[in-house]
Design an enzyme around this catalytic site. Structure first.
Site, PDB file in Angstrom:
ATOM      1  N   ASP A 132      -0.903   2.800  29.243  1.00 17.48           N
ATOM      2  CA  ASP A 132       0.443   3.168  29.276  1.00 17.48           C
ATOM      3  C   ASP A 132       0.524   4.273  28.163  1.00 17.48           C
ATOM      4  O   ASP A 132       0.023   4.153  26.725  1.00 17.48           O
ATOM      5  CB  ASP A 132       1.240   1.917  28.912  1.00 17.48           C
ATOM      6  CG  ASP A 132       2.645   1.784  29.626  1.00 17.48           C
ATOM      7  OD1 ASP A 132       3.491   2.747  29.508  1.00 17.48           O
ATOM      8  OD2 ASP A 132       2.947   0.689  30.217  1.00 17.48           O
ATOM      9  N   ASP A 239       5.545   6.147  30.213  1.00 15.94           N
ATOM     10  CA  ASP A 239       6.808   5.425  30.022  1.00 15.94           C
ATOM     11  C   ASP A 239       8.031   6.128  29.722  1.00 15.94           C
ATOM     12  O   ASP A 239       7.910   7.092  29.292  1.00 15.94           O
ATOM     13  CB  ASP A 239       6.821   4.290  28.772  1.00 15.94           C
ATOM     14  CG  ASP A 239       7.860   3.435  28.382  1.00 15.94           C
ATOM     15  OD1 ASP A 239       7.851   2.471  29.264  1.00 15.94           O
ATOM     16  OD2 ASP A 239       8.394   3.708  27.544  1.00 15.94           O
ATOM     17  N   GLU A 313       6.927   6.836  35.294  1.00 14.59           N
ATOM     18  CA  GLU A 313       7.954   5.720  35.365  1.00 14.59           C
ATOM     19  C   GLU A 313       9.309   6.408  35.534  1.00 14.59           C
ATOM     20  O   GLU A 313       9.886   7.008  34.853  1.00 14.59           O
ATOM     21  CB  GLU A 313       8.261   4.850  34.004  1.00 14.59           C
ATOM     22  CG  GLU A 313       9.013   3.776  34.570  1.00 14.59           C
ATOM     23  CD  GLU A 313       9.791   3.136  33.209  1.00 14.59           C
ATOM     24  OE1 GLU A 313      10.492   2.086  33.356  1.00 14.59           O
ATOM     25  OE2 GLU A 313       9.759   3.713  32.148  1.00 14.59           O
ATOM     26  N   HIS A 376       7.321  -5.356  35.298  1.00  8.57           N
ATOM     27  CA  HIS A 376       7.857  -6.323  34.147  1.00  8.57           C
ATOM     28  C   HIS A 376       9.120  -6.307  33.660  1.00  8.57           C
ATOM     29  O   HIS A 376       9.414  -6.955  32.767  1.00  8.57           O
ATOM     30  CB  HIS A 376       6.782  -6.163  33.086  1.00  8.57           C
ATOM     31  CG  HIS A 376       6.835  -4.775  32.460  1.00  8.57           C
ATOM     32  ND1 HIS A 376       6.433  -3.650  33.127  1.00  8.57           N
ATOM     33  CD2 HIS A 376       7.404  -4.085  31.438  1.00  8.57           C
ATOM     34  CE1 HIS A 376       6.828  -2.563  32.423  1.00  8.57           C
ATOM     35  NE2 HIS A 376       7.228  -2.879  31.327  1.00  8.57           N
ATOM     36  N   ASP A 377       9.838  -5.507  34.395  1.00  6.61           N
ATOM     37  CA  ASP A 377      11.139  -5.155  33.876  1.00  6.61           C
ATOM     38  C   ASP A 377      12.205  -5.656  34.997  1.00  6.61           C
ATOM     39  O   ASP A 377      13.465  -5.793  34.778  1.00  6.61           O
ATOM     40  CB  ASP A 377      11.625  -3.668  33.755  1.00  6.61           C
ATOM     41  CG  ASP A 377      10.771  -3.058  32.421  1.00  6.61           C
ATOM     42  OD1 ASP A 377      10.590  -3.607  31.561  1.00  6.61           O
ATOM     43  OD2 ASP A 377      10.521  -1.823  32.611  1.00  6.61           O
TER      44      ASP A 377
HETATM   45  C1  NOJ Z   1      10.204   1.241  30.301  1.00  8.12           C
HETATM   46  C2  NOJ Z   1       9.382  -0.152  30.199  1.00  8.12           C
HETATM   47  O1  NOJ Z   1       8.793  -0.463  31.249  1.00  8.12           O
HETATM   48  C3  NOJ Z   1      10.183  -1.256  29.511  1.00  8.12           C
HETATM   49  O2  NOJ Z   1       9.630  -2.296  29.319  1.00  8.12           O
HETATM   50  C4  NOJ Z   1      10.555  -0.816  27.949  1.00  8.12           C
HETATM   51  O3  NOJ Z   1      11.350  -1.699  27.370  1.00  8.12           O
HETATM   52  C5  NOJ Z   1      11.098   0.393  27.997  1.00  8.12           C
HETATM   53  N1  NOJ Z   1      10.617   1.373  29.169  1.00  8.12           N
HETATM   54  C6  NOJ Z   1      11.164   1.229  26.855  1.00  8.12           C
HETATM   55  O4  NOJ Z   1       9.940   1.702  26.595  1.00  8.12           O
END
Ligand code: NOJ
Length: 591
Positions: A132, A239, A313, A376-377
């Protein structure tokens, strides 16, 4: 739309709602240089949340040695690469997305020697490791930020985004510089009493944003990327990449309006804002072109086992914006920007899925799509798509859309088992700060981050200690050991789909040609090799049995041999009449 808006929406009550196959590299890819280089083009990537995958030392937190111990499982599943969410040293406010040293390993996850061992063992099994890369912000404990906030004259001051308050005087800090909002709720500005300015943070207060107008920041990240490439990583997932830049005029964001023109309020009670002044600014493309050129330069494909991929992302509003993320042949950006359009559908709607697959077919040229449904979000598939009765069948349908359509597939660890979203029941148990802040409207992301369910022993085989998040009660039946070798298990379904993806030419090279396009209940498509071999895929998106006619529309014959079917499915005598059980799937080769 960024992910927090979607998860917040999903937290509303409306949304709650065989034998291991010997697959992997040896069976699939030839070892010629071109196929090694292009390994990512029809690949299967698993996202691993290291904290929750496997604990090897009994501290209740997953670690690198734990991942190494489980590589054979990944190999038997057929994954080509693993993306590890951040494993760098971090105060763990945002569980690793607040990095305090970009060139180290968090002690709770292991050492650099453990990392090297993981790389070596993964390599032996032809599994690549993707890191990442968080370039939007660091931790507030990173030495660069500590320097930056030490004084206005510090050489690192300009590495982050600092601004005077509105109406600030010598004695009064004034108001925040504008209405920009943190994705985790509240203002995006934090006052620093020592140097008497506000710092900007798109995410938590403890995650100050870098100033990407500073060339030194560019160079620092080129060096970090080179450091990991030299260690042999297969690439990066960037990210929050669309949020690197902010409006140079610092203008306020506009409110989101409903159909009658009234401002919409979010779960935190505040008026929602369109973050157009802090998201998807055009300068991000320049940065990605620069990073890509720098990464490509030092690494001739011929001297390395494969391209180093850039994954983005990329939560974007439409396919045209996604298409831009690939860049051009002269100025490439991402190899694989995530298609979060499809991730955001959030209902079993064949028409919506067809539209998204058609978008991918027509909207990104010859680039490779990266479909992603889960991470994971976001609450896991059961919570977003399940009907509580057919959840496993629904998971089978979505796995099929993911793995049997064109492109590279990214899935989240545990989806292959049908792991369930298990949010905390009490506020005091919540680990994800955004869950505490927005409780009870939104319970945070703990529910999709629970430990991997390996077997039915204590703590699901994840740890001998106390797991950092509780193991869901489902582990006694939903676990890798119970599902391995069972012909009808979800795990076996994933293995078989991945095997087909790797071994059948139509899945490797065919486009998605939609069939039976007026059908609102069943999503069907054709994959075809350049020399005309055809494979059909048909997925029932409803809780009723369906019969479809797949003949015509470019399908060459009236019959097909079944390659894979859902439990309870049948082999069609003719393509005029393919019968599908509720949420059933049938895949066949035209003959
Ligand atoms: C996206 C990530 O997937 C998430 O888990 C994170 O909290 C935010 N970006 C901030 O880095």
């Amino acid at each position: 739309m960024h992910w927090t808006k979607r998860i917040a929406a999903c937290a509303l009550p409306l949304c709650l709602g065989v034998a291991t196959l010997a697959i992997g590299q040896a069976a699939s890819a030839s070892t010629d240089k071109a196929s090694l280089r292009d390994w990512w083009k029809n690949a299967v990537i698993m996202e691993i949340y290291p904290r929750s995958f496997q604990d090897s030392n009994g501290d209740g937190i997953g670690d690198l040695n734990g991942i190494t111990q489980r590589l054979d499982y990944l190999k038997s599943l057929g994954v080509d690469a693993i993306w590890l969410t951040p494993i760098y040293p971090s105060p763990q406010v945002d569980f690793g997305y607040d990095i305090s040293d970009y060139q180290g390993i968090a002690p709770e996850y292991g050492t650099m020697a453990d990392f090297d061992k993981l790389m070596a063992e993964a390599n032996k099994r032809h599994i690549r490791v993707i890191m990442d890369m968080v370039m939007n912000h660091s931790s507030d404990k990173h030495k660069w930020f500590l320097e930056s906030r030490a004084s206005k004259k510090n050489p690192y001051r300009n590495w982050y985004v600092w601004k005077d308050g509105k109406g600030q005087t010598a004695t009064d800090k004034g108001d925040v510089p504008n209405n920009w909002r943190s994705d985790f709720g509240g203002t995006a500005w934090e006052w620093d009493a020592t140097t008497r300015q506000y710092w900007y943070h798109k995410f938590y207060t403890e995650q100050p944003d870098f100033n990407w107008n500073n060339p030194k920041v560019h160079q620092a990240f080129k060096d970090i990327i080179a450091f990991w490439l030299k260690k042999g990583v297969a690439g990066f997932r960037f990210d929050a990449i669309t949020t690197l830049f902010e409006d140079p005029q610092w203008r306020d964001d506009d409110p989101v309006l409903d159909k009658s023109g009234q401002p919409v309020k979010g779960p935190d009670g505040l008026v929602e804002l369109n973050d157009t002044r802090t998201n998807n600014l055009p300068e991000v493309h320049d940065v990605m072109q620069e990073m890509r050129a720098s990464a490509d330069k030092g690494f001739k494909p011929s001297s390395y086992p494969g391209t180093r991929v850039f994954i983005g992302e990329t939560y974007l509003p439409n396919i045209a914006e996604l298409a831009k993320q690939y860049g051009t042949a002269e100025n490439p950006e991402f190899h694989l920007p995530m298609d979060t359009q499809i991730l955001g559908i959030n209902k079993m709607d064949a028409v919506a899925f067809r539209a998204k697959l058609n978008d991918v077919e027509t909207g990104i040229g010859n680039n490779v799509p990266l479909l992603v449904f889960d991470n994971h979000d976001n609450p896991r598939i059961d919570a977003r798509y399940g009907d509580g009765v057919h959840n496993e069948d629904i998971e089978r349908v979505l796995a099929t859309v993911l793995l049997a359509s064109k492109g590279t597939a990214l899935f989240y660890f545990g989806d292959e088992l049908g792991m369930k979203t298990t949010p905390p029941e009490r506020k005091e148990d919540v680990k994800d700060p955004v869950g505490r802040r927005m409780w009870p409207f939104y319970k945070g992301r703990d529910g999709e981050r629970t430990p991997m369910q390996w077997d039915d022993s204590a703590n699901a085989g994840f740890t001998t200690g106390t797991p950092w998040l509780p193991v869901p009660p489902t582990y006694t039946t939903v676990n890798a050991k119970a599902e391995e070798g069972k012909p009808d298990s979800l795990l076996t379904w994933y293995q078989k789909l991945i095997e087909l993806k790797k071994t059948h030419a139509a899945f490797a090279e065919g486009n998605n040609l939609m069939l039976d396009q007026d059908n609102a209940n069943v999503l069907s498509w054709l994959r075809q090799t350049h020399d005309g071999k055809q494979v059909l895929v048909s997925c029932n998106f409803t809780a009723d049995a369906q019969t479809v006619n797949l003949s015509g529309g470019g399908v060459k014959r009236a019959t097909a041999k079944t390659l894979l079917k859902s439990p309870g499915g049948s082999d069609p005598a003719s393509l005029n009449s393919v019968q599908l059980p509720p949420f059933g799937v049938w895949i066949g080769e035209v003959e």
